[in-house]
Design a protein around this motif. Structure first.
Motif, mmCIF file in Angstrom:
data_model
loop_
_atom_site.group_PDB
_atom_site.id
_atom_site.type_symbol
_atom_site.label_atom_id
_atom_site.label_comp_id
_atom_site.label_asym_id
_atom_site.label_seq_id
_atom_site.Cartn_x
_atom_site.Cartn_y
_atom_site.Cartn_z
ATOM 1 N N SER A 140 0.818 -1.216 0.000
ATOM 2 C CA SER A 140 0.000 0.000 0.000
ATOM 3 C C SER A 140 0.849 1.261 0.000
ATOM 4 N N GLN A 141 1.954 1.246 0.739
ATOM 5 C CA GLN A 141 2.801 2.444 0.782
ATOM 6 C C GLN A 141 3.418 2.718 -0.587
ATOM 7 N N ARG A 199 0.684 4.072 -2.861
ATOM 8 C CA ARG A 199 0.289 5.429 -2.494
ATOM 9 C C ARG A 199 1.344 6.448 -2.934
ATOM 10 N N ASP A 200 2.614 6.076 -2.817
ATOM 11 C CA ASP A 200 3.691 7.000 -3.160
ATOM 12 C C ASP A 200 3.812 7.189 -4.669
#
Length: 544
Positions: free
Chosen positions: A343-344, A347-348
């Motif tokens: 997810s990180q 998202r980035d």
């Protein structure tokens, strides 16, 4: 000093790679004239250039063009050129000055190409426009992109355009057909398009059909989990090796055919799918995959290649959502970005935003869906109706990559009742109780006083003695007397002696004074003597 020779006009310089050609026009009628040119070089802009110098390759030329490639060595500096007409000792005035910066007016030359027909396809190898040159206008050969135009060598043929790598395979061709093609080099960094190569033609061979070769190779990618799928219609035993190649290797001019690697976990498998997420070590590059099939006779066949650009190929999954009603009477929405452990990263790199849809699910009317877009993973919704069921679903999207996920599952929550109404009811109840107490306490006190008076008047606590309770009942029916005129209590003791059948009873008079009867007032035997005598006589008769 006068001359009839005219100066050259319309001076132009043509630059292809590092080849420089000066061209001009001459409108005079003279035939025995020559032309000579000069140049000067401005090493730094704003500083006077060098003195005018003869331009090598352009002295006493008889044609209206000359090659001066050897004179230009700095391609980013400014040069001035001029030319004049000459006939023996006679010369014309100098032409107008032509100013140029070589790199700005240079064109990309045609690339070199080699063709080979293989199994119904065409293998092409492209060399850069300035291959094997010591002096180059274009320093970085790897920055070139190549565009191919190919067509069947028949009348009214349709042209097909596609981008190719320096070494590439052109497939989807008809067998036993002659194709012609040409290639153009482009330089995207400078938005420059080069000249097309000369046309080359080649005839395709017949394509050998291998029944166990994988077909319909496709990629399914969701939340950075990548899977390769393919079809197999061969009924016998077949094993597969999934191979990959880093995309940058295809940009090189070397042969990359020996640089394919096996995907870990997808070697010698019988399944028609493979998880190749482990090779996606960077999201900035691209990868190519293919499937090698091997039958029971150890014959192999390679599928078509498929390209993986991680952030482009990957699809965004729906986010997880949690809703809650806070003490501030707002609907709080907690969004968990898609991807789980990835997810990180998503998202980035995707710069995710979120589209929130919410609606009143308690209304009997047509549902009106409200929309809200946020960048954060926490959102709030205000202006909620008390005791109402609200439902929410969220979609993640990326503007940069023009991608959006499916909507999340609907999450519903009911808002609490209005807190003002219970307070109003409680306040009303307290006020009512206070008013009732304010009215009831004096009323109860008054009724209590009236009750005591009535009880004191009609139901006195003092009762007559038992031995005289039956006598003079009519006399004792109204014991109350006015305080202003109180009677004197007269008492008589009767003593009578009956000798034979009756007991002896003695009657004696007695008087009670004020001191002996404080409750009844003052008593006197003298004031009512006649009444007492009459009563005594009557009582005696009754006894006899």
């Amino acid at each position: 000093g006068q001359t009839s020779l005219k100066s050259p006009q319309d001076i132009q310089v043509y630059v292809v790679n590092t080849n420089f050609t000066l061209r001009w026009k001459y409108i005079g009628n003279d035939t025995d004239v020559t032309f000579s040119a000069e140049y000067r070089w401005f090493e730094d802009f704003g500083i006077d250039g060098t003195e005018w110098t003869e331009l090598p390759g352009c002295q006493y030329v008889t044609r209206k063009e000359c090659d001066f490639s050897s004179a230009i060595t700095e391609y980013y500096d400014e040069y001035h050129l001029r030319i004049r007409t000459e006939r023996r000792e006679e010369v014309s005035p100098w032409s107008s000055i032509f100013e140029m910066t070589p790199y700005d007016i240079a064109q990309i030359g045609p690339p070199g190409i080699e063709l080979q027909s293989i199994n119904g396809d065409i293998k092409i190898k492209v060399s850069p426009p300035e291959a094997n040159r010591v002096r180059k206008m274009w320093i970085d050969d790897l920055s070139f992109k190549y565009s191919l135009v190919i067509w069947e060598n028949t009348p009214n043929a349709k042209f097909r355009n596609q981008h190719i790598f320096p070494t590439d395979i052109i497939d989807d061709l008809a067998p036993d057909t002659t194709y012609c093609l040409k290639v153009q080099a482009t330089y995207p960094l400078e938005s420059k398009e080069g000249l097309f190569s000369p046309v080359h033609c080649v005839k395709t061979t017949h394509k050998v059909n291998v029944p166990f070769c994988p077909t319909n190779v496709t990629i399914l990618a969701l939340n950075m989990n990548f899977h390769l799928h393919w079809n197999n219609q061969y009924q016998q035993h077949v094993s597969y090796n999934v191979q990959y190649l880093s995309g940058y290797l295809k940009k090189l001019y070397d042969d990359y055919s020996i640089k394919w690697l096996n995907v870990p976990g997808c070697e010698n498998i019988t399944d028609t799918q493979c998880n190749f997420s482990s090779i996606i070590t960077t999201v900035s590059g691209s990868f190519y995959l293919r499937v090698q099939a091997m039958n029971e006779y150890n014959k192999s066949c390679l599928s078509n290649e498929v390209k993986v650009d991680p952030l482009v190929t990957n699809e965004i999954g729906p986010p997880d959502v949690k809703v809650d009603i806070g003490d501030d009477a707002l609907l709080h929405i907690q969004i968990y970005p898609p991807g789980g452990s990835q997810s990180q990263l998503m998202r980035d790199h995707y710069d995710l935003s979120y589209r929130i849809l919410y609606w009143n699910n308690s209304s009997n009317n047509e549902v009106e869906i409200q929309r809200k877009e946020i960048k954060q993973t926490i959102g709030t919704i205000s202006d909620l109706t008390p005791s109402t069921l609200y439902c929410v679903k969220v979609q993640a999207f990326s503007v940069v990559y023009n991608k959006s996920s499916d909507f999340s599952k609907e999450e519903c929550i009911k808002t609490p009742g209005d807190k003002i109404l219970p307070l109003i009811i409680l306040a009303t109840f307290v006020i009512a109780v206070f008013v009732v107490l304010l009215v009831a306490v004096p009323l109860v006190f008054i009724l209590y006083q009236v009750y005591n008076k009535i009880k004191y008047v009609f139901f006195p606590s003092c009762q007559p003695p038992l031995n005289i309770e039956g006598f003079g009942g009519q006399f004792f029916n109204s014991p109350y007397r006015s305080t202003t005129e109180e009677p004197i209590e007269n008492c008589s003791i009767i003593e009578t002696i009956i000798t034979e059948d009756l007991n002896q009873i003695d009657f004696k008079d007695c008087k009670h004074s004020k001191q002996s009867s404080r409750d009844s007032g003052n008593y006197s035997n003298d004031d009512d003597t006649s009444g007492n005598k009459a009563s005594e006589e009557t009582l005696e008769k009754e006894i006899i």
